[in-house]
Design a protein around this motif. Structure first.
Motif, PDB file in Angstrom:
ATOM      1  N   HIS A   8       1.113  -1.063  -0.444  1.00  0.00           N
ATOM      2  CA  HIS A   8      -0.185   0.066  -0.176  1.00  0.00           C
ATOM      3  C   HIS A   8       1.066   1.353   0.066  1.00  0.00           C
ATOM      4  O   HIS A   8       1.705   1.642   0.217  1.00  0.00           O
ATOM      5  CB  HIS A   8      -1.127   0.137   1.180  1.00  0.00           C
ATOM      6  N   ASP A  13      -3.002   2.341   3.988  1.00  0.00           N
ATOM      7  CA  ASP A  13      -3.291   0.408   4.491  1.00  0.00           C
ATOM      8  C   ASP A  13      -3.399  -0.393   3.515  1.00  0.00           C
ATOM      9  O   ASP A  13      -4.110   0.107   2.112  1.00  0.00           O
ATOM     10  CB  ASP A  13      -3.632   0.636   5.836  1.00  0.00           C
ATOM     11  N   THR A  15      -6.046  -1.839   2.667  1.00  0.00           N
ATOM     12  CA  THR A  15      -7.405  -1.385   1.687  1.00  0.00           C
ATOM     13  C   THR A  15      -7.345  -0.663   0.447  1.00  0.00           C
ATOM     14  O   THR A  15      -8.199  -0.526  -0.452  1.00  0.00           O
ATOM     15  CB  THR A  15      -8.522  -0.554   3.399  1.00  0.00           C
ATOM     16  N   GLU A  16      -5.916   0.179   0.669  1.00  0.00           N
ATOM     17  CA  GLU A  16      -5.781   0.628  -0.645  1.00  0.00           C
ATOM     18  C   GLU A  16      -5.805  -0.481  -2.065  1.00  0.00           C
ATOM     19  O   GLU A  16      -6.036  -0.210  -3.138  1.00  0.00           O
ATOM     20  CB  GLU A  16      -4.617   1.757  -0.958  1.00  0.00           C
ATOM     21  N   GLU A  18      -6.709  -3.816  -1.633  1.00  0.00           N
ATOM     22  CA  GLU A  18      -7.653  -4.613  -1.771  1.00  0.00           C
ATOM     23  C   GLU A  18      -8.837  -5.456  -2.905  1.00  0.00           C
ATOM     24  O   GLU A  18      -9.060  -6.611  -3.284  1.00  0.00           O
ATOM     25  CB  GLU A  18      -9.079  -4.506   0.046  1.00  0.00           C
ATOM     26  N   GLU A  22      -8.733  -8.940  -4.050  1.00  0.00           N
ATOM     27  CA  GLU A  22      -9.989  -9.810  -4.009  1.00  0.00           C
ATOM     28  C   GLU A  22     -10.530 -10.794  -5.298  1.00  0.00           C
ATOM     29  O   GLU A  22     -10.585 -11.913  -5.501  1.00  0.00           O
ATOM     30  CB  GLU A  22     -11.272  -8.857  -3.173  1.00  0.00           C
ATOM     31  N   THR A  36       0.914  -4.261   6.631  1.00  0.00           N
ATOM     32  CA  THR A  36       0.358  -3.176   6.666  1.00  0.00           C
ATOM     33  C   THR A  36       2.517  -2.654   7.251  1.00  0.00           C
ATOM     34  O   THR A  36       2.772  -3.264   8.048  1.00  0.00           O
ATOM     35  CB  THR A  36      -0.014  -3.061   7.911  1.00  0.00           C
ATOM     36  N   GLU A  42      -4.988   1.768  10.711  1.00  0.00           N
ATOM     37  CA  GLU A  42      -5.778   2.148  11.817  1.00  0.00           C
ATOM     38  C   GLU A  42      -4.755   2.736  13.018  1.00  0.00           C
ATOM     39  O   GLU A  42      -6.044   4.045  13.511  1.00  0.00           O
ATOM     40  CB  GLU A  42      -6.857   0.923  12.062  1.00  0.00           C
ATOM     41  N   ARG A 135     -11.628  10.502   3.130  1.00  0.00           N
ATOM     42  CA  ARG A 135     -10.279   9.332   3.186  1.00  0.00           C
ATOM     43  C   ARG A 135      -9.011  10.373   3.337  1.00  0.00           C
ATOM     44  O   ARG A 135      -7.940  10.386   3.706  1.00  0.00           O
ATOM     45  CB  ARG A 135     -10.164   9.405   1.187  1.00  0.00           C
ATOM     46  N   HIS A 211      -9.940   1.604  -6.721  1.00  0.00           N
ATOM     47  CA  HIS A 211     -11.143   2.132  -6.241  1.00  0.00           C
ATOM     48  C   HIS A 211     -11.914   2.681  -6.970  1.00  0.00           C
ATOM     49  O   HIS A 211     -13.584   3.034  -6.704  1.00  0.00           O
ATOM     50  CB  HIS A 211     -11.237   2.708  -4.475  1.00  0.00           C
TER      51      HIS A 211
END
Length: 228
Positions: A8, A13, A15-16, A18, A22, A36, A42, A135, A211
């Motif tokens: 990332h 983190d 999620t950037e 993700e 997936e 991370t 977080e 964000r 995203h």
């Protein structure tokens, strides 16, 4: 066994990246590592962390993958793209994916457009619903100046290594990115030495390229490049 390390960006983190991870999980049987970086996630505790710690953490994750996988790909987003480039120079990686990679940072023109959008939402009373505001407002508030200095040191230390990248590389960049300007992707394309390289631009995508609305196109490009 094929392994894939996904890194990332600065203040971010996993999620950037993700959505891409997936997608790859559902279309492959690869082994994934999505770490991370120290001070990120977080908890967001960047104070006192040096850029070398970010590189070393990514190295350890890569070394673990290399123990069990005979083929390893590395994907890097934003600052993670620079770290991924460093790893490509020092380790037997097969292919490299650079997403919104931060050879340069802050795109004044697009940033101005985004700020105007936020101002309009402020007048409408809907600023707290603005995705960019949500964000990035927390990142700005919680990022120590010293951490930003470390980020810049990382970029400046890794950019000279780019000519040593000789493995197949895919570079993807959003044209509407307000953080990393499109010229960053062009710089990477021109300075990476491998003849097997591809540069794609996604016209409507902003910085969080995994995203954005064009992510399906991006994911297909990544899959095609890694599996060809």
């Amino acid at each position: 066994m094929i392994g894939c390390l996904c890194i990332h960006g600065f203040t971010g983190d996993p999620t950037e990246v993700e959505p891409l991870v997936e997608h790859l999980r559902t279309t492959t049987d690869w082994q994934f590592a999505v770490p991370t970086l120290p001070g990120h996630g977080e908890s967001r505790a960047l104070k006192g962390i040096s850029y070398n710690q970010w590189i070393e953490h990514a190295e350890k994750e890569l070394q673990e993958l290399l123990k069990t996988c005979d083929t390893v790909y590395v994907v890097g987003f934003s600052m993670g793209g620079l770290i991924a480039s460093y790893l490509a120079v020092h380790y037997p990686i097969k292919k490299l994916i650079l997403l919104s990679a931060a050879a340069y940072y802050v795109n004044p023109r697009q940033l101005a457009v985004d700020v105007v959008g936020m101002m309009k939402d402020t007048f409408k009373g809907t600023l707290k619903e603005n995705e960019l505001f949500i964000r990035y407002s927390r990142k700005i508030k919680e990022t120590p100046i010293a951490a930003t200095v470390q980020f810049r040191k990382l970029v400046n230390s890794i950019k000279p290594l780019l000519p040593k990248v000789t493995i197949p590389t895919l570079i993807a960049q959003g044209e509407s990115d307000g953080v990393v300007p499109p010229r960053s992707a062009q710089y990477l394309y021109e300075h990476i030495s491998t003849p097997d390289k591809k540069l794609i631009y996604l016209k409507e995508s902003k910085h969080l390229i995994c995203h954005c609305n064009e992510r399906e196109k991006l994911f297909q490009e990544v899959v095609d490049f890694l599996q060809k």
